[in-house]
Design an enzyme around this catalytic site. Structure first.
Site, PDB file in Angstrom:
ATOM      1  N   ASP A  44      45.254  38.539  36.496  1.00  0.00           N
ATOM      2  CA  ASP A  44      45.323  39.219  38.183  1.00  0.00           C
ATOM      3  C   ASP A  44      43.711  40.888  37.727  1.00  0.00           C
ATOM      4  O   ASP A  44      43.024  41.177  36.413  1.00  0.00           O
ATOM      5  CB  ASP A  44      46.022  40.324  37.490  1.00  0.00           C
ATOM      6  CG  ASP A  44      45.638  41.450  38.893  1.00  0.00           C
ATOM      7  OD1 ASP A  44      46.094  41.212  40.354  1.00  0.00           O
ATOM      8  OD2 ASP A  44      45.105  42.389  38.483  1.00  0.00           O
ATOM      9  N   TYR A  49      37.389  46.691  39.245  1.00  0.00           N
ATOM     10  CA  TYR A  49      37.559  46.957  37.582  1.00  0.00           C
ATOM     11  C   TYR A  49      36.791  46.726  36.764  1.00  0.00           C
ATOM     12  O   TYR A  49      36.054  46.588  36.567  1.00  0.00           O
ATOM     13  CB  TYR A  49      38.342  46.707  37.165  1.00  0.00           C
ATOM     14  CG  TYR A  49      39.912  45.971  37.541  1.00  0.00           C
ATOM     15  CD1 TYR A  49      40.238  47.390  38.531  1.00  0.00           C
ATOM     16  CD2 TYR A  49      40.754  45.377  38.299  1.00  0.00           C
ATOM     17  CE1 TYR A  49      41.465  47.442  39.264  1.00  0.00           C
ATOM     18  CE2 TYR A  49      41.758  44.616  38.456  1.00  0.00           C
ATOM     19  CZ  TYR A  49      42.720  46.804  39.348  1.00  0.00           C
ATOM     20  OH  TYR A  49      44.241  46.766  40.234  1.00  0.00           O
TER      21      TYR A  49
END
Ligand code: A2P
Length: 276
Positions: A44, A49
């Protein structure tokens, strides 16, 4: 590994690997390669991020066959909108060094552009560039609005879900709509629910770790999870969930821990904020 079947027939691993940030570890590739050896096949990530380039490098260096693993990406808030999402998707593919994603999600609901963002995801799906499309942090009110215009039913909704915040109301609604619930922060943020006394007593009773008790509880509820660990032993524990079971009564004991305690702001608080 066990799988859940999405509403378009695609199989998704019941347990995937949550996103480790480059800044969290000195040995990023080793952490991911250990996860691979342990048996994780779903990885994921999200544009926000900042680890897509590192993940792409590992996938390239490791030479694992593309069809052997499942990649989830997410559109960041600043990338929402039709054209914006299409170009963000291309950037994500380039950074991950792949030519398709298995699952692409809208990271958070954002009132004005999410219809346009969803239209872009439908286009990517129709073009065969992503095998399933879905949402993250969409609760019933956001879903109801999206569904007034969506042509394709979302396949997945990834939500904050852990014993102190079981998200059971949204879970029941997703079940009715045939949308797969996937949990982020399944152990509570930073694993904070691993020390709960009820979870600890169940861990003793079943001779499992507290992490396994929580993850098995979620699996029995039909919730897919993406626990994250940088430690090989804990990575192993978190995937060893399928040859034992909690009794219905013990499952209910964990249900009773629900106290509506989120680790992050409610989706509506992020609605118009460019937080991600
Ligand atoms: P570690 O990497 O040392 O295993 P987050 O909520 O941000 O996803 O973080 C999950 C946290 O839970 C991490 O700090 C991770 O630390 C820890 N963790 C993951 N799996 C387990 C487990 N089975 N037992 C104990 N701690 C765990």
């Amino acid at each position: 590994m066990k799988y859940f079947t999405l509403n378009n027939g695609l199989e998704i691993p019941a347990v995937g690997f949550g996103s480790v940030l480059e800044s969290d570890v000195a040995n990023f590739e080793e952490v991911y390669e250990n996860a691979w050896s342990t048996g994780y096949r779903l990885f994921d990530t999200a544009a926000s991020y900042g680890n897509q380039i590192a993940l792409g490098k590992w996938l390239k260096n490791s030479d694992h066959a593309r069809k052997e693993y499942f990649l989830t990406g997410k559109v960041a808030q600043s990338e929402q909108g039709y054209e914006e999402t299409l170009s963000a998707f291309q950037k994500t593919l380039t950074e991950l060094q792949t030519d398709y994603l298995d699952l692409y999600l809208i990271h958070w609901p954002k009132e004005k552009p999410f219809f346009e963002t969803w239209k872009a995801l439908e286009h990517l799906y129709d073009e065969g560039l992503v095998r399933a499309i879905g949402l993250s942090n969409f609760e019933a009110n956001h879903l109801d609005r999206l569904l007034t215009k969506a042509k394709i039913m979302p396949a997945v909704d990834q939500l904050e879900t852990h014993p102190y915040f079981s998200n059971h109301v949204t879970h029941d609604y997703l079940e009715k709509l045939g949308i797969q619930h996937q949990a982020w922060s399944p152990l509570g943020h930073g694993g904070q629910e691993l020390t709960d006394s009820v979870i600890k007593s169940l861990a003793e009773k079943y001779d499992k770790s507290t992490g396994q008790i929580i993850l098995r509880w979620l699996y029995q509820k039909g919730v897919a999870t993406i626990p994250k660990s940088t430690n090989t032993n804990r990575q192993k524990q978190n995937i060893n969930l399928f040859d034992w079971a909690l009794t219905p009564r013990d499952e209910q004991l964990i249900d009773l821990l629900q106290r509506g305690e989120r680790v992050m702001g409610a989706p509506d608080e992020n609605y118009s904020a460019d937080r991600w």
